[in-house]
Scaffold this motif. Structure first.
Motif, PDB file in Angstrom:
ATOM      1  N   PRO A  88       0.801  -1.223   0.000  1.00 15.60           N
ATOM      2  CA  PRO A  88       0.000   0.000   0.000  1.00 15.60           C
ATOM      3  C   PRO A  88       0.837   1.277   0.000  1.00 15.60           C
ATOM      4  O   PRO A  88       0.304   2.369  -0.031  1.00 15.60           O
ATOM      5  CB  PRO A  88      -0.799  -0.117   1.294  1.00 15.60           C
ATOM      6  CG  PRO A  88       0.081  -0.917   2.194  1.00 15.60           C
ATOM      7  CD  PRO A  88       0.808  -1.876   1.294  1.00 15.60           C
ATOM      8  N   SER A  89       2.166   1.136   0.046  1.00 16.02           N
ATOM      9  CA  SER A  89       3.012   2.321   0.110  1.00 16.02           C
ATOM     10  C   SER A  89       4.290   2.098  -0.682  1.00 16.02           C
ATOM     11  O   SER A  89       4.632   0.984  -1.047  1.00 16.02           O
ATOM     12  CB  SER A  89       3.354   2.639   1.568  1.00 16.02           C
ATOM     13  OG  SER A  89       4.060   1.553   2.138  1.00 16.02           O
ATOM     14  N   GLU A  90       4.978   3.206  -0.943  1.00 19.11           N
ATOM     15  CA  GLU A  90       6.270   3.160  -1.624  1.00 19.11           C
ATOM     16  C   GLU A  90       7.288   3.873  -0.755  1.00 19.11           C
ATOM     17  O   GLU A  90       7.013   4.947  -0.231  1.00 19.11           O
ATOM     18  CB  GLU A  90       6.189   3.874  -2.974  1.00 19.11           C
ATOM     19  CG  GLU A  90       5.316   3.186  -3.980  1.00 19.11           C
ATOM     20  CD  GLU A  90       5.262   3.934  -5.303  1.00 19.11           C
ATOM     21  OE1 GLU A  90       5.800   5.051  -5.386  1.00 19.11           O
ATOM     22  OE2 GLU A  90       4.685   3.391  -6.238  1.00 19.11           O
ATOM     23  N   ASP A 107      16.787   5.944   1.825  1.00 24.14           N
ATOM     24  CA  ASP A 107      17.314   5.040   2.840  1.00 24.14           C
ATOM     25  C   ASP A 107      16.237   4.387   3.702  1.00 24.14           C
ATOM     26  O   ASP A 107      16.553   3.736   4.692  1.00 24.14           O
ATOM     27  CB  ASP A 107      18.298   5.812   3.731  1.00 24.14           C
ATOM     28  CG  ASP A 107      19.483   6.334   2.930  1.00 24.14           C
ATOM     29  OD1 ASP A 107      20.159   5.516   2.283  1.00 24.14           O
ATOM     30  OD2 ASP A 107      19.708   7.552   2.933  1.00 24.14           O
ATOM     31  N   ALA A 108      14.962   4.550   3.371  1.00 23.67           N
ATOM     32  CA  ALA A 108      13.874   3.978   4.172  1.00 23.67           C
ATOM     33  C   ALA A 108      13.809   2.463   3.998  1.00 23.67           C
ATOM     34  O   ALA A 108      14.010   1.939   2.907  1.00 23.67           O
ATOM     35  CB  ALA A 108      12.547   4.602   3.778  1.00 23.67           C
ATOM     36  N   ILE A 109      13.515   1.769   5.104  1.00 27.65           N
ATOM     37  CA  ILE A 109      13.373   0.316   5.100  1.00 27.65           C
ATOM     38  C   ILE A 109      12.060  -0.016   5.799  1.00 27.65           C
ATOM     39  O   ILE A 109      11.862   0.340   6.961  1.00 27.65           O
ATOM     40  CB  ILE A 109      14.541  -0.362   5.848  1.00 27.65           C
ATOM     41  CG1 ILE A 109      15.876   0.016   5.203  1.00 27.65           C
ATOM     42  CG2 ILE A 109      14.353  -1.871   5.882  1.00 27.65           C
ATOM     43  CD1 ILE A 109      17.085  -0.366   6.034  1.00 27.65           C
ATOM     44  N   SER A 125       6.704  -1.845  11.000  1.00 32.01           N
ATOM     45  CA  SER A 125       7.276  -0.512  11.170  1.00 32.01           C
ATOM     46  C   SER A 125       8.074  -0.097   9.938  1.00 32.01           C
ATOM     47  O   SER A 125       8.301  -0.889   9.031  1.00 32.01           O
ATOM     48  CB  SER A 125       8.185  -0.488  12.403  1.00 32.01           C
ATOM     49  OG  SER A 125       9.293  -1.345  12.204  1.00 32.01           O
ATOM     50  N   VAL A 126       8.507   1.161   9.962  1.00 29.55           N
ATOM     51  CA  VAL A 126       9.363   1.703   8.911  1.00 29.55           C
ATOM     52  C   VAL A 126      10.538   2.392   9.583  1.00 29.55           C
ATOM     53  O   VAL A 126      10.347   3.190  10.505  1.00 29.55           O
ATOM     54  CB  VAL A 126       8.619   2.739   8.040  1.00 29.55           C
ATOM     55  CG1 VAL A 126       9.555   3.350   7.015  1.00 29.55           C
ATOM     56  CG2 VAL A 126       7.420   2.116   7.369  1.00 29.55           C
ATOM     57  N   GLY A 158      15.131   9.521   3.889  1.00 27.89           N
ATOM     58  CA  GLY A 158      14.220   8.449   3.532  1.00 27.89           C
ATOM     59  C   GLY A 158      12.797   8.951   3.563  1.00 27.89           C
ATOM     60  O   GLY A 158      12.493   9.948   4.212  1.00 27.89           O
ATOM     61  N   GLN A 159      11.916   8.271   2.850  1.00 27.70           N
ATOM     62  CA  GLN A 159      10.512   8.646   2.854  1.00 27.70           C
ATOM     63  C   GLN A 159       9.659   7.462   2.473  1.00 27.70           C
ATOM     64  O   GLN A 159      10.122   6.531   1.813  1.00 27.70           O
ATOM     65  CB  GLN A 159      10.252   9.824   1.930  1.00 27.70           C
ATOM     66  CG  GLN A 159      10.769   9.662   0.514  1.00 27.70           C
ATOM     67  CD  GLN A 159      10.513  10.907  -0.305  1.00 27.70           C
ATOM     68  OE1 GLN A 159       9.377  11.178  -0.653  1.00 27.70           O
ATOM     69  NE2 GLN A 159      11.556  11.654  -0.613  1.00 27.70           N
TER      70      GLN A 159
END
Length: 200
Positions: A6-8, A12-14, A19-20, A31-32
């Motif tokens: 449901p998201s992109e 550097d986001a993991i 969680s993110v 990151g985003q």
């Protein structure tokens, strides 16, 4: 068959199931994560639990939760692009103007023409805000952002306990404290339909 996310996320986001991690605790990381589908709610509420941690006392810029007409791209405003069209709620943990007024929580509406004032931490551009120490706390922080009947309210509180059986924060242990509450004429509209892409 693969499930559709449901998201992109970018830079550097993991992301995991629960969680993110927006960035690792390293210098110059961004990151985003954005929802893939816009929301069309006239009134809405977001409840988020987060931690801002790192070595040292001052840390990095912070994080933002965005409600914009389209997803941002990597950029200079808390990891996203400048001159956005919509609302940004900023959890600013770095004191750019050396006035010892951080960590700070603030909201800013942009019509796509304003350039965020990094040098002064955006203070002259804010709708409102408050000092809240959310950095390097022993427990996560809970924030609630609500837009109801043209009133924007941001509240928050540190979480003081965990549910040991599931390692989840207990959201009801401390009352939320109001950080900002203000009337807005309306959030920006796109083509007559409210279209917001929350970013966490």
């Amino acid at each position: 068959m693969a499930t559709k996310k449901p998201s992109e996320q970018s830079a550097d986001a993991i992301a995991s199931e629960e969680s993110v991690r927006i960035t690792p605790s390293l210098r110059s990381q961004k990151g985003q994560i954005w929802t893939k589908n816009p929301t069309n709610f006239e009134w809405w509420e977001v409840d988020v639990v987060f931690r801002v941690t790192g070595r040292g006392r001052i840390g990095a810029d912070g994080l933002a939760i965005w409600f914009t007409d389209k997803p941002g791209v990597e950029g200079p405003v808390f990891g996203s692009s400048d001159q956005w069209n919509g609302l940004g709620v900023f959890f600013d943990s770095f004191d750019n103007d050396n006035k010892r007024n951080n960590p700070y929580v603030m909201a800013m509406v942009n019509d796509g023409t304003k350039v965020y004032d990094h040098e002064h931490d955006g203070l002259s551009q804010q709708l409102g805000g408050c000092l809240r120490d959310f950095r390097n706390k022993p427990f996560p922080v809970r924030a609630k952002i609500e837009y109801y009947k043209n009133v924007l309210t941001t509240t928050g509180a540190p979480l003081s306990e965990y549910d040991d059986s599931q390692q989840l924060p207990l959201l009801t242990r401390q009352p939320l404290q109001i950080c900002l509450e203000m009337a807005l004429s309306r959030l920006p509209l796109l083509g007559g339909v409210v279209r917001k892409h929350p970013q966490l």
